[in-house]
Design an enzyme around this catalytic site. Sequence first.
Site, PDB file in Angstrom:
ATOM      1  N   GLY A  33       0.818  -1.215   0.000  1.00  0.00           N
ATOM      2  CA  GLY A  33       0.000   0.000   0.000  1.00  0.00           C
ATOM      3  C   GLY A  33       0.838   1.244   0.000  1.00  0.00           C
ATOM      4  CG  ASN A  34      -0.317   4.720  -1.655  1.00  0.00           C
ATOM      5  OD1 ASN A  34      -0.973   5.602  -1.121  1.00  0.00           O
ATOM      6  ND2 ASN A  34      -0.749   4.046  -2.715  1.00  0.00           N
ATOM      7  NE  ARG A  35       4.962   6.370   4.749  1.00  0.00           N
ATOM      8  CZ  ARG A  35       5.454   6.625   5.961  1.00  0.00           C
ATOM      9  NH1 ARG A  35       5.043   7.677   6.630  1.00  0.00           N
ATOM     10  NH2 ARG A  35       6.354   5.830   6.498  1.00  0.00           N
ATOM     11  CB  ALA A 100      -1.834   7.505  -3.849  1.00  0.00           C
TER      12      ALA A 100
END
Length: 223
Positions: A33-35, A100
């Site tokens: 995943g990402n932030r 994102a």
Amino acid sequence: PELQDLAGKLAGARVLMTAGPTLEDIDPVRYVGNRSSGKMGFALAAAAVAAGAEVTLVAGPVQLATPAGVRRLDVRSALEMHQAVFRELPGQDIYIGAAAVADYRPAEPMNCKRKKSGDEWQLRLTLNPDILADVAARDDRPFVVGFAAETNDVEKHARDKLQRKRLDMIAANQVGLPHCGFESCDNALSVFWPGGGEDIGLGDKQTVARRLLQLIAEQWSAR
Ligand code: CTP
Ligand code: CA
């Protein structure tokens, strides 16, 4: 800018947006995943409603309330987001890719939990489709707005993405700075379009989103 400044700027327009991260499952208990918090995209959706648009928001997994008046479709992975976007695309006037989206996903997702074994785990990833570029590549495309998250050479990378993906506008934020971008409540954006641009100075995401929405409405009307 106050909310009133937006009134009517997108009256009757249909806006399709994405927001949040995508999560790419490795096995039933793990993901890549990402932030991204999704806050900027959700603030933009609220601003679009305030401007009189009919808003569909395709959201990755985020803990955020749906802004009033927004039609929200929840997805998890980039492939699911791609599918939802293309299902909703016909008849849209503006597409805003604020999500994102994970660039890669696990090449061999597992149905059962991977057990610990050995000193190393080499995870193979495979490229996800570029949702934004795919939308912009269509003949009957809407007005297309992208985002760019950059840590350095912001204008160069953003203008390159604007051209390469054939976008009408791109909003770049510098990530990795304190008080700026991912996971934080404040944001600053540099916005570029063919032949122009504008910096939106540091502000809370609500304020920045409203200014960005004004710029989108201006460029869309002038298209
Ligand atoms: N995007 C997308 N689908 C992807 C990857 C990105 O729709 N698979 C969109 C994002 O929503 C954003 C824009 O493309 O609007 C730019 O994302 P960014 O990660 O900055 O650019 P990339 O083209 O993925 O390039 P890089 O990560 O190498 O900077
Ligand atoms: Ca990327």
